[in-house]
Design a protein around this motif. Structure first.
Motif, mmCIF file in Angstrom:
data_model
loop_
_atom_site.group_PDB
_atom_site.id
_atom_site.type_symbol
_atom_site.label_atom_id
_atom_site.label_comp_id
_atom_site.label_asym_id
_atom_site.label_seq_id
_atom_site.Cartn_x
_atom_site.Cartn_y
_atom_site.Cartn_z
ATOM 1 N N SER A 247 0.817 -1.209 0.000
ATOM 2 C CA SER A 247 0.000 0.000 0.000
ATOM 3 C C SER A 247 0.851 1.260 0.000
ATOM 4 C CB SER A 247 -0.933 -0.004 1.214
ATOM 5 O OG SER A 247 -1.611 1.227 1.345
ATOM 6 N N ASP A 248 1.788 1.367 0.943
ATOM 7 C CA ASP A 248 2.612 2.563 1.074
ATOM 8 C C ASP A 248 4.090 2.193 1.107
ATOM 9 O OD1 ASP A 248 0.168 3.711 1.390
ATOM 10 O OD2 ASP A 248 0.553 4.599 3.360
ATOM 11 N N LEU A 249 4.886 3.046 0.503
ATOM 12 C CA LEU A 249 6.341 2.975 0.619
ATOM 13 C C LEU A 249 6.839 4.412 0.579
ATOM 14 C CD1 LEU A 249 8.866 1.271 0.884
ATOM 15 C CD2 LEU A 249 8.957 1.089 -1.607
ATOM 16 N N ILE A 250 7.091 4.977 1.764
ATOM 17 C CA ILE A 250 7.341 6.413 1.895
ATOM 18 C C ILE A 250 8.514 6.646 2.839
ATOM 19 C CG2 ILE A 250 6.353 8.634 2.553
ATOM 20 C CD1 ILE A 250 3.579 7.428 2.061
ATOM 21 N N TYR A 251 9.434 7.504 2.414
ATOM 22 C CA TYR A 251 10.565 7.887 3.265
ATOM 23 C C TYR A 251 10.429 9.361 3.613
ATOM 24 C CZ TYR A 251 15.321 8.529 5.004
ATOM 25 O OH TYR A 251 16.410 8.822 5.788
ATOM 26 N N ARG A 252 10.415 9.642 4.903
ATOM 27 C CA ARG A 252 10.237 11.004 5.418
ATOM 28 C C ARG A 252 11.475 11.384 6.222
ATOM 29 N NH1 ARG A 252 5.869 14.364 6.700
ATOM 30 N NH2 ARG A 252 6.130 15.643 8.573
ATOM 31 N N PHE A 253 12.041 12.561 5.946
ATOM 32 C CA PHE A 253 13.265 12.960 6.629
ATOM 33 C C PHE A 253 13.363 14.483 6.691
ATOM 34 C CE2 PHE A 253 14.031 12.492 2.135
ATOM 35 C CZ PHE A 253 14.837 13.572 1.791
ATOM 36 N N PRO A 254 14.065 15.024 7.679
ATOM 37 C CA PRO A 254 14.191 16.477 7.809
ATOM 38 C C PRO A 254 15.238 17.032 6.851
ATOM 39 C CG PRO A 254 15.330 15.394 9.609
ATOM 40 C CD PRO A 254 14.656 14.305 8.823
ATOM 41 N N LEU A 255 14.999 18.252 6.422
ATOM 42 C CA LEU A 255 15.976 19.022 5.647
ATOM 43 C C LEU A 255 16.264 20.296 6.433
ATOM 44 C CD1 LEU A 255 14.657 18.760 1.962
ATOM 45 C CD2 LEU A 255 16.667 17.647 2.936
ATOM 46 N N GLY A 256 17.284 20.248 7.258
ATOM 47 C CA GLY A 256 17.545 21.370 8.131
ATOM 48 C C GLY A 256 16.550 21.395 9.279
ATOM 49 N N GLU A 257 16.396 22.566 9.892
ATOM 50 C CA GLU A 257 15.535 22.700 11.055
ATOM 51 C C GLU A 257 14.103 23.063 10.694
ATOM 52 O OE1 GLU A 257 17.295 25.529 13.648
ATOM 53 O OE2 GLU A 257 19.023 24.264 14.154
ATOM 54 N N ARG A 258 13.853 23.549 9.493
ATOM 55 C CA ARG A 258 12.521 24.045 9.147
ATOM 56 C C ARG A 258 11.775 23.198 8.122
ATOM 57 N NH1 ARG A 258 11.390 29.343 10.646
ATOM 58 N NH2 ARG A 258 13.111 30.462 11.632
ATOM 59 N N ALA A 259 12.471 22.377 7.371
ATOM 60 C CA ALA A 259 11.840 21.661 6.263
ATOM 61 C C ALA A 259 11.825 20.160 6.501
ATOM 62 C CB ALA A 259 12.567 21.972 4.956
ATOM 63 N N THR A 260 10.818 19.519 5.939
ATOM 64 C CA THR A 260 10.692 18.067 5.970
ATOM 65 C C THR A 260 10.344 17.591 4.575
ATOM 66 O OG1 THR A 260 9.900 18.107 8.262
ATOM 67 C CG2 THR A 260 9.510 16.094 6.995
ATOM 68 N N ALA A 261 11.088 16.598 4.098
ATOM 69 C CA ALA A 261 10.872 16.074 2.747
ATOM 70 C C ALA A 261 10.264 14.678 2.827
ATOM 71 C CB ALA A 261 12.187 16.027 1.971
ATOM 72 N N ASN A 262 9.490 14.333 1.810
ATOM 73 C CA ASN A 262 8.881 13.012 1.687
ATOM 74 C C ASN A 262 9.147 12.472 0.288
ATOM 75 O OD1 ASN A 262 6.764 12.700 4.185
ATOM 76 N ND2 ASN A 262 6.945 14.832 3.530
ATOM 77 N N ILE A 263 9.745 11.303 0.212
ATOM 78 C CA ILE A 263 9.899 10.601 -1.058
ATOM 79 C C ILE A 263 8.892 9.467 -1.059
ATOM 80 C CG2 ILE A 263 11.451 9.292 -2.534
ATOM 81 C CD1 ILE A 263 13.771 10.779 -1.288
ATOM 82 N N ILE A 264 7.960 9.508 -2.001
ATOM 83 C CA ILE A 264 6.818 8.596 -1.999
ATOM 84 C C ILE A 264 6.954 7.662 -3.200
ATOM 85 C CG2 ILE A 264 4.305 8.438 -2.016
ATOM 86 C CD1 ILE A 264 4.342 11.406 -1.050
#
Length: 521
Positions: A247-264
């Motif tokens: 169903s899901d395969l998602i990687y979530r990680f911070p980019l610095g102190e203010r941003a968060t990225a998601n690779i879906i």
């Protein structure tokens, strides 16, 4: 030598601001020591022995440990301070500092015991006191040793049998009993359906998360409802014919102190990386009974599967979310791929003027080779038309949404949304689609953890353009009550009433009842 060791342990513990057995929590009646910072250790330098407590600038006669420090400094001379003349008694103790303090006291005691003159009487008195205390608390010390051995054995067993030091397995199971009430769906019979999800969440830095979700389900729609409208679908509507799927395969990680990225890589929808601003109703297993009640339908337009999402916090009150999802990214054939097939592009500004209020402004640009399909609303609102060869015509949508949620008190919140889509069917013309909803939430209704909910709205309706409009306006009226049986089990009875299904008075009202039971583990 046993007496020497324990006496030196007691002395060094007091010297370094701790007491054996309670060093993790602080002395009784005293606050726990704050964690040590690496900067403190770096600036401290080598600790120096003192001969009088008056040499410590941050130790005052009113301090609770002043007398103990004074006695140790003057009687044993193994109290240490920092080069800047401070003791820092409230700072947490490092293993290195403890070893240094213990060694200093051991050396001092060896010297005192080796002396033969009567000046050693103080040390001898302390040893006698220690022997008396050891005999007096012999049973308690034995019990403490037994508990420590048991804890060590249990810790070793947990470490040997844990699933993974960097991954967690969790999941949920939904059982749902549903039926149509009255004559709205004469073909419907009572149904019992289920959906199962297993999540494997792994972390590599402690701040990121790699989620792999497997699911199976057999949730299908009532036959008559599906023939005339997309309204009234269940929030957990998943039919894999009981075959396991990724169903899901998602990687979530911070980019610095203010941003968060998601690779879906799979299973992307906006609620996987963006706030859909419907906090009480959006979870499909514990929130609204219907799919429409979970979020503004514009979040589901276009191709949804693979892509990226980015959240950027300008401040605690303002956040920007950007996302791009493609429905056919895995197909390298012409007309498909990451950029050439169905897609969904989102931009959203999220305002939090206070802890209880949140407002969102959302824009979605979508492309779908089979019309505008949000999974809800009337069939006409999908703008689904065919080419002369029978294949569907693509549709482009520019959608605008306003979402809000206000907690007027800890036990009452009001929210809702409005959504507008300007759709264009390639080669045919344009159409306009509207939807809206008002939500009322009653957290902790009856007891802590419960939730009462009421949703009144209009599912997507074709309101104008080159293709006319739906003849009438139907309402989606939904009420549910989630009863939190335990921390892991909830039971949610709910009713959905569709007036003028398909936005046509020629269709009889449809009322469905569902009892959803959710197990979380």
């Amino acid at each position: 030598m046993h007496q020497l060791f324990w006496l030196s342990l007691l002395i060094s513990s007091a010297v370094l601001g701790m007491t054996p057995g309670i060093c993790a929590a602080g002395a009784t009646g005293m606050p726990a020591a704050p964690a040590a910072h690496s900067s403190d250790l770096a600036d401290a330098g080598a600790m120096e022995q003192i001969t009088s407590v008056s040499q410590l600038s941050d130790v005052q006669p009113a301090d609770w440990a002043f007398q103990a420090l004074q006695n140790l400094a003057e009687r044993y001379g193994c109290t240490a301070g920092y080069p800047d003349g401070t003791y820092r008694g409230n700072r947490a103790l490092s293993r290195y500092e403890f070893a240094a303090g213990l060694n200093a006291c051991l050396e001092k005691l060896r010297t005192l015991i080796s002396q033969t003159d009567t000046s050693n009487s103080i040390a001898k008195q302390d040893l006698a006191t220690l022997n008396r205390l050891a005999e007096e608390f012999q049973a308690e010390l034995a019990a403490l040793r037994s508990r420590a051995d048991t804890l060590e054995a249990r810790t070793s067993q947990i470490q040997a049998n844990q699933f993974s030091p960097t991954a967690k397995l969790n999941g949920e199971i939904i059982f749902a009993a549903s039926d149509a009430i009255g004559d709205g769906d004469p073909q419907a019979v009572p149904a019992f359906q289920q959906r199962i999800r297993l999540n494997l969440d792994a972390s590599f830095t402690g701040k990121d998360r790699l989620r792999t979700r497997l699911q199976i389900g057999n949730v299908s729609r009532f036959p008559y409802v599906g023939d005339i409208t997309n309204e009234g679908r269940l929030a957990f509507d998943t039919d894999t014919q009981n075959q396991v799927e990724l169903s899901d395969l998602i990687y979530r990680f911070p980019l610095g102190e203010r941003a968060t990225a998601n690779i879906i890589a799979n299973g992307g929808t906006d609620d996987k990386y963006a706030n859909v601003i419907n906090p009480f109703f959006s979870p499909p297993s514990t929130g609204a009974i219907s799919s429409f009640g979970r979020r503004n339908p514009i979040y589901l337009l276009g191709g949804l599967n693979t892509g990226v999402g980015l959240e950027y916090n300008f401040s605690s009150a303002l956040k920007l979310t950007l996302g791009y999802l493609a429905g056919e990214a895995n197909k390298p054939s012409p007309g498909n791929g990451f950029f050439n097939g169905d897609y969904h592009a989102l931009a959203q500004l999220e305002f939090r003027p206070s802890r209880r209020a949140i407002l969102g402004l959302t824009y979605v640009h979508s492309y779908d080779d089979a019309g505008l399909n949000s999974g809800s609303g009337s069939l006409a609102s999908r703008l689904r038309f065919q080419k002369p060869d029978g294949s569907p015509r693509p549709a482009i949508g520019n959608s605008y949404g306003v979402e809000a949620s206000f907690a007027l008190s800890p036990r009452f919140a009001i929210g809702g949304w409005a959504g507008y889509t300007a759709g264009r069917v390639t080669g045919l013309g344009d159409g306009e689609v509207w939807n809206w909803a008002v939500t009322l939430a009653f957290p902790d209704l009856g007891k802590e953890g419960n939730l009462g909910g009421l949703i009144v709205g209009m599912e997507p309706k074709l309101t104008g353009g080159d293709f006319g409009s739906d003849p009438d306006t139907g309402l989606h009226i939904e009420a549910f009550y989630r009863y939190q049986l335990t921390d892991n089990i909830s039971i949610t009875p709910g009713v959905i009433w569709l007036t003028a299904p398909g936005h046509s008075d020629s269709n009889s009202d449809i009322v469905t009842a569902t009892v959803r039971t959710t197990f979380k583990f």
